[in-house]
Structure formats: structure tokens, C-alpha cells
Write an enzyme that holds these catalytic residues in place. Structure first.
Site, PDB file in Angstrom:
ATOM      1  N   LYS A  52       0.806  -1.453  -0.041  1.00 41.80           N
ATOM      2  CA  LYS A  52       0.013   0.004   0.026  1.00 41.80           C
ATOM      3  C   LYS A  52       0.827   1.253  -0.010  1.00 41.80           C
ATOM      4  CE  LYS A  52      -3.919  -2.434   2.136  1.00 41.80           C
ATOM      5  NZ  LYS A  52      -4.541  -2.970   3.379  1.00 41.80           N
ATOM      6  N   GLN A  96      -4.640  -1.734   9.622  1.00 42.05           N
ATOM      7  CA  GLN A  96      -4.594  -2.878   8.991  1.00 42.05           C
ATOM      8  C   GLN A  96      -5.064  -3.957  10.234  1.00 42.05           C
ATOM      9  OE1 GLN A  96      -3.269  -3.596   5.937  1.00 42.05           O
ATOM     10  NE2 GLN A  96      -4.063  -5.710   6.329  1.00 42.05           N
ATOM     11  N   ASP A 119     -11.032   2.524   4.347  1.00 36.98           N
ATOM     12  CA  ASP A 119     -11.460   1.160   4.091  1.00 36.98           C
ATOM     13  C   ASP A 119     -12.992   0.856   4.152  1.00 36.98           C
ATOM     14  OD1 ASP A 119      -9.436  -0.706   3.622  1.00 36.98           O
ATOM     15  OD2 ASP A 119      -8.657  -0.830   5.686  1.00 36.98           O
TER      16      ASP A 119
END
Ligand code: NAP
Length: 291
Positions: A52, A96, A119
Site C-alpha cells: 500500500k 490494518q 477502508d
């Protein structure tokens, strides 16, 4: 059979994003900024966050990685989240997953400012998605929808079986596939670990989206001819002949199922790379919203 090349598509999307960023910079506008919080040293999580950060560089974003020890308390993690919520330079950020067991994942995800929740896991954004309102769509389901759109796959009226009902893949993709619109309108069935006689469902499906995490679960005997296969699964399987000591496997027995499928995503190189480019897309959107 056509392979749905998520890697290539992801590169195309990154080029498109870079063009927008370059234009923004030439006009003196804000450079998009994605931050990521990584807790602990889980190998897969390190790999995902690493790619990422690299992808941010490719498209001209600023990126910040905040690495915290496995032993971090929930309180301290929430403090980091508060800082990111208040930091005006950060457009969007991710935490994460998975988090260590002593941290309540829901409490953490709900502490993220929905305006920065690239997200798309916050209940506000999830709810907006379910209501078909503008929102941040979770990156993996967003990536699947983008594959379907860019390959112009007809979904309307088709029987779509989603295997898996997690909050990050199965549940949201089942909502998106049934929504009104040109790349939805499917008749969706959701299977999970309590589903009985799954073969009966897989054999009836025109589209199978598999997100369960069991390597090569879906066999050729389980699918009908011309089925469309989207394989979300990513499992590291020990393989001592490989220099890394493992190989990546999807949920689908690609070698044999691909012989019957009309379209199929490979693993790796299918949904995985799309997830990253859609996260970048959400970050750009978060930045553009503030213009
Ligand atoms: P998860 O939270 O573990 O969910 C797995 C789902 O599969 C659950 O709903 C579970 O049912 C269901 N399931 C388990 N065994 C089953 C069986 N025998 N038959 C039918 N359903 C079964 O996993 P996830 O986070 O959604 O991830 C799924 C896979 O996708 C993993 O391999 C993960 O690494 C991968 N993934 C890939 C990407 C990407 O970018 N490509 C992104 C995210 C995840 P219950 O609900 O009943 O337990």
C-alpha cells in the site's frame, strides 16, 4: 475462458489516479495523503501495508506508516486514531486488520472519522453503501465491482453465489451485487460455514464470488459450464520448494475450474491488486471531498 487480469487493471487505475494527482499538483491543490496503522509484525499484514505504501508513491500520494508494538494497549491505539482524525494533512487512513486479541476491533473501527474511513468499515459508511448513497465502499468489494464493470460483465438477473459473509468481503459484496444499477441486479445467495449441501448452490450459480480462505475449496465438479468466477481467497500454503517457504493459493482450483469458466480471476493477480488500487481511489475521493 477469459482471465480477469486484476493486476493489469489495477495498473491502469493507478495511471488514471496519477494523472488526477499530477493535475491537482500543477494547479497548486492538496496532495492526497494516506496513512496506515500497523500493529505487530504479522508477515501477511507487513506485506499488505508495504505494498500500500509503495502504491502511494507510484500515484504521487503522501503516505505515513504508523507502526505500533503487538503489546500496544487499546487506549493508546485509540489515541493514535484520535490524532489521525484531527490531523488535517491526512485525507484518509486505514487500520490494518487483524488486530491483536486484546484489542476490540469494533471499538477501533468505530473510532475512525467516517470522512477519513477509506477502508469503508465504519457503520456510517457501511450503512450508506447499503442505502446506495455516496460513500467509501470497502476496497475489496469495490475492486470486484470495478473488475465486473471494466470487463463489462452482465450481472443483471444472474444467480450470484457469494461464499463467505465477513464484514470486509462477503457481506458487502452481497449487498453490492444485489443493488440496483447496471453492474448489480443479481439474485444473490450467501453461503457460510453453516450452509448445507453447498454443491447444490454452486452448481446453480452463474457467478461465484468466493471469500472463505480455504485453498482450492471450489472444484470443477462443483460449477456449471460458463460460470463466472471471482476468487477473493488468499492463503499462504507451506511449500519448501519455494524460496519464500510458501505459495499463495486462492479458494478455487484454478487449473481445473478455469476449463469450465467463461471468466475467472487468478490468484495471485486478480482481486488482490484491485483492492490496493481501490483504496487509493477512496483516498483520492476523500481528498477531493475537501476541495
Ligand atoms: P473470514 O472473516 O475468515 O470469513 C470467512 C467466511 O467464510 C466466513 O463467513 C465463514 O463462515 C465462511 N466459511 C468458512 N468455511 C466455510 C465453508 N466450508 N463453506 C462455506 N463458507 C465457509 O475471511 P475474510 O476476511 O472474508 O477473507 C476471506 C478470504 O479472502 C481469505 O483468504 C482472505 O485472506 C482473503 N482476502 C483477500 C483480499 C484481497 O484483497 N484479495 C481481501 C480480504 C480478504 P462463518 O461466517 O459461518 O464463520
Amino acid at each position: 475462458m477469459k482471465v480477469l487480469d486484476g493486476k493489469n487493471l489495477s495498473n491502469i487505475i493507478k495511471v488514471e489516479i496519477k494523472e488526477v494527482v499530477d493535475k491537482r499538483l500543477s494547479l497548486g491543490m492538496k496532495q492526497p495523503h494516506l496513512a496506515a496503522i500497523l500493529v505487530g509484525n504479522d508477515g501477511a499484514s507487513l506485506t499488505y501495508v508495504g505494498s500500500k505504501v509503495r502504491s502511494c508513491k507510484q500515484v504521487g500520494f503522501v503516505s505515513t506508516l504508523i507502526q505500533l508494538k503487538d503489546s500496544v494497549t487499546e487506549k493508546d491505539l485509540l489515541l493514535e486514531i484520535k490524532k489521525l482524525n484531527e490531523d488535517k494533512s491526512v485525507d484518509g487512513y486505514i487500520v490494518q486488520l487483524p488486530l491483536p486479541k486484546h484489542i476490540n476491533e469494533n471499538r477501533v473501527l468505530q473510532a475512525i472519522d467516517p470522512e477519513k474511513d477509506v477502508d469503508g468499515f465504519h457503520p456510517t459508511n457501511f450503512g450508506r453503501m447499503a442505502l446506495e448513497l455516496p460513500t467509501f465502499i470497502p476496497a475489496t468489494p469495490f475492486g470486484i465491482m470495478e473488475i465486473i464493470k471494466r470487463y463489462n460483465i452482465t450481472t443483471s438477473g444472474k444467480n450470484c453465489l457469494v461464499i463467505g459473509r465477513s464484514n470486509i468481503v462477503g457481506r458487502p459484496i452481497s449487498v453490492l451485487m444485489s443493488q440496483k444499477g447496471p453492474y448489480g441486479n443479481a439474485t444473490v445467495t450467501v453461503a457460510h460455514s453453516k450452509t448445507k449441501n453447498i454443491n447444490e448452490l454452486t452448481l446453480k450459480a452463474d457467478i461465484i464470488i468466493s471469500a472463505l480462505g480455504i485453498p482450492e475449496f471450489l472444484k470443477k465438479e462443483m460449477v456449471k459450464i460458463d460460470v463466472i468466477i471471482i476468487d477473493v481467497g488468499i492463503t499462504r500454503v507451506i511449500d519448501n520448494t519455494n524460496p519464500k517457504g510458501y505459495v499463495i493459493k486462492g479458494d478455487v482450483d484454478f487449473k481445473n475450474v478455469s476449463k469450465k469458466a467463461s471468466y475467472i480471476t487468478p490468484v495471485p493477480g486478480g482481486v488482490g491488486p484491485m483492492t490496493i488500487s481501490m483504496l487509493l481511489k477512496n483516498t483520492l475521493l476523500a481528498c477531493q471531498r475537501k476541495d
